[in-house]
Motif scaffolding. Structure first.
Motif, PDB file in Angstrom:
ATOM      1  N   LEU A  16       0.848  -1.183   0.000  1.00 47.91           N
ATOM      2  CA  LEU A  16       0.000   0.000   0.000  1.00 47.91           C
ATOM      3  C   LEU A  16       0.886   1.236   0.000  1.00 47.91           C
ATOM      4  CD1 LEU A  16      -2.749  -0.872   2.654  1.00 47.91           C
ATOM      5  CD2 LEU A  16      -2.730  -1.383   0.212  1.00 47.91           C
ATOM      6  N   THR A  17       0.594   2.173  -0.883  1.00 46.07           N
ATOM      7  CA  THR A  17       1.355   3.412  -0.933  1.00 46.07           C
ATOM      8  C   THR A  17       0.399   4.575  -1.128  1.00 46.07           C
ATOM      9  OG1 THR A  17       3.275   4.508  -1.950  1.00 46.07           O
ATOM     10  CG2 THR A  17       1.766   3.356  -3.440  1.00 46.07           C
ATOM     11  N   GLY A  18       0.893   5.777  -0.904  1.00 45.87           N
ATOM     12  CA  GLY A  18       0.052   6.955  -1.049  1.00 45.87           C
ATOM     13  C   GLY A  18       0.623   8.117  -0.270  1.00 45.87           C
ATOM     14  N   GLN A  19      -0.003   9.270  -0.414  1.00 47.90           N
ATOM     15  CA  GLN A  19       0.443  10.458   0.289  1.00 47.90           C
ATOM     16  C   GLN A  19       0.230  10.303   1.792  1.00 47.90           C
ATOM     17  OE1 GLN A  19       2.020  12.861  -1.141  1.00 47.90           O
ATOM     18  NE2 GLN A  19       1.614  12.480  -3.309  1.00 47.90           N
ATOM     19  N   SER A  20       0.974  11.069   2.572  1.00 45.59           N
ATOM     20  CA  SER A  20       0.780  11.082   4.011  1.00 45.59           C
ATOM     21  C   SER A  20      -0.644  11.501   4.337  1.00 45.59           C
ATOM     22  CB  SER A  20       1.775  12.058   4.655  1.00 45.59           C
ATOM     23  OG  SER A  20       1.556  12.159   6.045  1.00 45.59           O
ATOM     24  N   GLY A  21      -1.300  10.760   5.243  1.00 42.95           N
ATOM     25  CA  GLY A  21      -2.669  11.071   5.623  1.00 42.95           C
ATOM     26  C   GLY A  21      -3.729  10.423   4.765  1.00 42.95           C
ATOM     27  N   ALA A  22      -3.318   9.605   3.789  1.00 43.74           N
ATOM     28  CA  ALA A  22      -4.299   8.947   2.919  1.00 43.74           C
ATOM     29  C   ALA A  22      -5.050   7.841   3.644  1.00 43.74           C
ATOM     30  CB  ALA A  22      -3.612   8.389   1.676  1.00 43.74           C
ATOM     31  N   GLY A  23      -4.511   7.361   4.762  1.00 44.43           N
ATOM     32  CA  GLY A  23      -5.182   6.304   5.520  1.00 44.43           C
ATOM     33  C   GLY A  23      -4.639   4.918   5.265  1.00 44.43           C
ATOM     34  N   LYS A  24      -3.363   4.827   4.875  1.00 49.41           N
ATOM     35  CA  LYS A  24      -2.763   3.514   4.559  1.00 49.41           C
ATOM     36  C   LYS A  24      -2.714   2.613   5.786  1.00 49.41           C
ATOM     37  CE  LYS A  24       1.037   5.513   3.198  1.00 49.41           C
ATOM     38  NZ  LYS A  24       0.630   6.919   3.385  1.00 49.41           N
ATOM     39  N   SER A  25      -2.243   3.159   6.914  1.00 48.87           N
ATOM     40  CA  SER A  25      -2.114   2.344   8.133  1.00 48.87           C
ATOM     41  C   SER A  25      -3.479   1.909   8.642  1.00 48.87           C
ATOM     42  CB  SER A  25      -1.367   3.132   9.216  1.00 48.87           C
ATOM     43  OG  SER A  25      -0.078   3.495   8.774  1.00 48.87           O
ATOM     44  N   HIS A  26      -4.439   2.814   8.608  1.00 50.16           N
ATOM     45  CA  HIS A  26      -5.800   2.497   9.037  1.00 50.16           C
ATOM     46  C   HIS A  26      -6.386   1.390   8.175  1.00 50.16           C
ATOM     47  CE1 HIS A  26     -10.158   4.092   9.839  1.00 50.16           C
ATOM     48  NE2 HIS A  26      -9.938   2.916  10.390  1.00 50.16           N
ATOM     49  N   LEU A  27      -6.203   1.510   6.866  1.00 55.03           N
ATOM     50  CA  LEU A  27      -6.708   0.488   5.944  1.00 55.03           C
ATOM     51  C   LEU A  27      -6.045  -0.860   6.204  1.00 55.03           C
ATOM     52  CD1 LEU A  27      -8.428  -0.236   3.460  1.00 55.03           C
ATOM     53  CD2 LEU A  27      -6.516   0.489   2.034  1.00 55.03           C
ATOM     54  N   ALA A  28      -4.723  -0.859   6.386  1.00 58.95           N
ATOM     55  CA  ALA A  28      -3.996  -2.116   6.612  1.00 58.95           C
ATOM     56  C   ALA A  28      -4.470  -2.816   7.875  1.00 58.95           C
ATOM     57  CB  ALA A  28      -2.500  -1.843   6.683  1.00 58.95           C
ATOM     58  N   ALA A  29      -4.843  -2.038   8.882  1.00 54.37           N
ATOM     59  CA  ALA A  29      -5.260  -2.620  10.159  1.00 54.37           C
ATOM     60  C   ALA A  29      -6.739  -2.986  10.186  1.00 54.37           C
ATOM     61  CB  ALA A  29      -4.953  -1.650  11.295  1.00 54.37           C
ATOM     62  N   SER A  30      -7.453  -2.733   9.101  1.00 61.05           N
ATOM     63  CA  SER A  30      -8.888  -3.006   9.101  1.00 61.05           C
ATOM     64  C   SER A  30      -9.357  -3.772   7.869  1.00 61.05           C
ATOM     65  CB  SER A  30      -9.669  -1.683   9.195  1.00 61.05           C
ATOM     66  OG  SER A  30      -9.319  -0.796   8.153  1.00 61.05           O
ATOM     67  N   THR A  31      -8.411  -4.271   7.050  1.00 64.75           N
ATOM     68  CA  THR A  31      -8.831  -4.976   5.835  1.00 64.75           C
ATOM     69  C   THR A  31      -9.226  -6.415   6.101  1.00 64.75           C
ATOM     70  OG1 THR A  31      -6.480  -5.341   5.402  1.00 64.75           O
ATOM     71  CG2 THR A  31      -7.565  -3.602   4.143  1.00 64.75           C
ATOM     72  N   ARG A  32      -8.855  -6.969   7.251  1.00 64.93           N
ATOM     73  CA  ARG A  32      -9.237  -8.334   7.578  1.00 64.93           C
ATOM     74  C   ARG A  32      -9.874  -8.345   8.951  1.00 64.93           C
ATOM     75  NH1 ARG A  32      -7.307 -12.041   4.069  1.00 64.93           N
ATOM     76  NH2 ARG A  32      -7.731 -13.724   5.504  1.00 64.93           N
ATOM     77  N   ARG A  33     -10.634  -9.405   9.248  1.00 64.89           N
ATOM     78  CA  ARG A  33     -11.357  -9.468  10.510  1.00 64.89           C
ATOM     79  C   ARG A  33     -10.920 -10.637  11.392  1.00 64.89           C
ATOM     80  NH1 ARG A  33     -12.255  -5.109   8.978  1.00 64.89           N
ATOM     81  NH2 ARG A  33     -14.248  -4.163   8.441  1.00 64.89           N
ATOM     82  N   SER A  34     -10.490 -11.731  10.774  1.00 64.39           N
ATOM     83  CA  SER A  34     -10.184 -12.927  11.560  1.00 64.39           C
ATOM     84  C   SER A  34      -8.740 -12.912  12.032  1.00 64.39           C
ATOM     85  CB  SER A  34     -10.442 -14.182  10.720  1.00 64.39           C
ATOM     86  OG  SER A  34      -9.619 -14.161   9.566  1.00 64.39           O
ATOM     87  N   GLY A  35      -8.428 -13.847  12.933  1.00 64.44           N
ATOM     88  CA  GLY A  35      -7.052 -14.016  13.383  1.00 64.44           C
ATOM     89  C   GLY A  35      -6.515 -12.813  14.128  1.00 64.44           C
ATOM     90  N   THR A  36      -5.204 -12.634  14.013  1.00 55.07           N
ATOM     91  CA  THR A  36      -4.500 -11.540  14.679  1.00 55.07           C
ATOM     92  C   THR A  36      -3.814 -10.678  13.632  1.00 55.07           C
ATOM     93  OG1 THR A  36      -4.093 -12.914  16.633  1.00 55.07           O
ATOM     94  CG2 THR A  36      -2.684 -10.983  16.361  1.00 55.07           C
ATOM     95  N   VAL A  37      -3.741  -9.383  13.891  1.00 57.30           N
ATOM     96  CA  VAL A  37      -2.948  -8.478  13.061  1.00 57.30           C
ATOM     97  C   VAL A  37      -1.653  -8.179  13.799  1.00 57.30           C
ATOM     98  CG1 VAL A  37      -2.777  -6.175  12.042  1.00 57.30           C
ATOM     99  CG2 VAL A  37      -4.916  -7.446  11.873  1.00 57.30           C
ATOM    100  N   TRP A  38      -0.527  -8.546  13.176  1.00 56.57           N
ATOM    101  CA  TRP A  38       0.790  -8.305  13.747  1.00 56.57           C
ATOM    102  C   TRP A  38       1.412  -7.115  13.029  1.00 56.57           C
ATOM    103  CZ3 TRP A  38       1.830 -11.800  17.651  1.00 56.57           C
ATOM    104  CH2 TRP A  38       1.090 -12.984  17.642  1.00 56.57           C
ATOM    105  N   ILE A  39       1.731  -6.055  13.780  1.00 62.20           N
ATOM    106  CA  ILE A  39       2.267  -4.841  13.168  1.00 62.20           C
ATOM    107  C   ILE A  39       3.737  -4.670  13.527  1.00 62.20           C
ATOM    108  CG2 ILE A  39       2.109  -2.328  13.000  1.00 62.20           C
ATOM    109  CD1 ILE A  39      -0.837  -2.507  13.507  1.00 62.20           C
ATOM    110  N   LEU A  40       4.579  -4.604  12.479  1.00 66.19           N
ATOM    111  CA  LEU A  40       5.989  -4.255  12.645  1.00 66.19           C
ATOM    112  C   LEU A  40       6.071  -2.751  12.406  1.00 66.19           C
ATOM    113  CD1 LEU A  40       7.458  -7.191  10.504  1.00 66.19           C
ATOM    114  CD2 LEU A  40       7.098  -7.138  12.979  1.00 66.19           C
ATOM    115  N   ASP A  41       6.076  -1.986  13.493  1.00 64.88           N
ATOM    116  CA  ASP A  41       5.911  -0.539  13.423  1.00 64.88           C
ATOM    117  C   ASP A  41       7.274   0.154  13.444  1.00 64.88           C
ATOM    118  OD1 ASP A  41       5.097   2.069  13.589  1.00 64.88           O
ATOM    119  OD2 ASP A  41       4.480   1.962  15.693  1.00 64.88           O
ATOM    120  N   THR A  42       7.717   0.613  12.280  1.00 66.56           N
ATOM    121  CA  THR A  42       8.977   1.351  12.196  1.00 66.56           C
ATOM    122  C   THR A  42       8.757   2.860  12.185  1.00 66.56           C
ATOM    123  OG1 THR A  42       9.000   1.373   9.769  1.00 66.56           O
ATOM    124  CG2 THR A  42       9.959  -0.544  10.860  1.00 66.56           C
TER     125      THR A  42
END
Length: 303
Positions: A16-42
């Protein structure tokens, strides 16, 4: 050892790419519902996801720019995670910048100036990048769904005669190897409160995505099979995609009538608090199901 193509199980890898504030991180954390979301936050920004609508309810994050910690985190995910979990690297561009700065410092140059990196430093730089990309690809092959976030950059070509630079399009601030490995590179764009996405740079591998086409920035775009499961659930009489809009309507009310308080579209309008037009397509009923699940007064539906 060998399996038929139908038996092969694998995950996915999207950038996922885009301008700052486009909502990339929000989208990545909400595109799936099952299991666990593991975030490597740099980027040090994972905590900003708290309280945002639609974000996965089971998120585990590690904040680091250390190569060793990133590699150790991927091994830990392989060990304790499960196929179907989501792994988010946010962002690969920050890793690239940090590694390049470290290589320049070791080469004896200031990080904000161009310098020649010696062969040993360049080789080490490439090895470290390859270690990260191998780890991410291994996660995909074990059934994890990998989402890599990258900063958006312009790509220029240099004209040999006058050394002018010509804008030749967009690119992701990442190494070319990982862009090759990706199933699709998705540009996320925001227009007010609305977001959309479109595949860029290379043809997507998933058949439901087309290069350059615009799509809504939501679950069903990247994972259409999950959108169906979420919209209609598992019905004993029928699974998979409805054959037409009439079946989609029947399955919609079979699942949501107790939530919206009725078996007709008027009940849905009352529940949502607006006079939306009744859907006439399968996609319309899928979208309606998503709106019902995300409505503030929805207390019953599980994500």
């Amino acid at each position: 050892m060998f399996q038929s193509l139908e038996q092969l199980e694998t995950g996915s890898l999207f950038i996922l790419t885009g301008q700052s504030g486009a909502g990339k991180s929000h989208l990545a954390a909400s595109t799936r519902r099952s299991g666990t979301v593991w975030i490597l936050d740099t980027e040090g920004a994972a905590k900003n996801l708290l309280g945002k609508p639609g974000v996965h309810k089971a998120i585990q994050a590690v904040q680091t720019l250390s190569l060793q910690q990133i590699l150790a985190a991927m091994q830990e995910i392989l060990r304790i995670g499960k196929a179907g979990d989501t792994v988010v690297l946010d962002s690969v561009s920050k890793v690239l910048q940090a590694m390049r700065a470290h290589a320049q410092q070791r080469a004896g140059a200031e990080t904000d100036r161009k310098t020649q990196i010696e062969f040993d430093e360049y080789a080490s730089f490439n090895r470290n990048l390859q270690a990260i990309y191998t780890g991410l690809t291994e996660l995909k092959q074990h059934g994890f769904h990998v989402i890599i976030i990258g900063h958006l950059a312009k790509q220029y070509s240099e004209q040999s005669e006058d050394r002018n630079h010509t804008d030749v399009g967009l690119r992701v601030l990442a190494d070319e190897h990982i862009t090759y490995e990706a199933d699709a590179i998705i540009l996320v764009e925001r227009d007010g409160d609305q977001r959309q996405m479109r595949p860029i740079i290379k043809p997507p591998r998933p058949l439901h995505l087309k290069l350059g086409a615009n799509y809504p920035a939501k679950l069903g775009t990247l994972y259409p099979e999950l959108a169906l499961d979420e919209a209609f659930g598992n019905s004993p009489e029928r699974t998979g995609r409805p054959v037409d809009a009439n079946e989609a309507e029947r399955r919609f009310f079979a699942r949501y009538s107790s939530v919206v308080g009725g078996n007709n579209w008027n009940a849905v309008q009352r529940y949502l608090g607006r006079k939306d037009k009744k859907p006439s397509t399968i996609e319309g009923w899928i979208s309606a199901a998503e709106q019902v699940r995300q409505a503030p007064n929805d207390q019953a539906m599980a994500a």
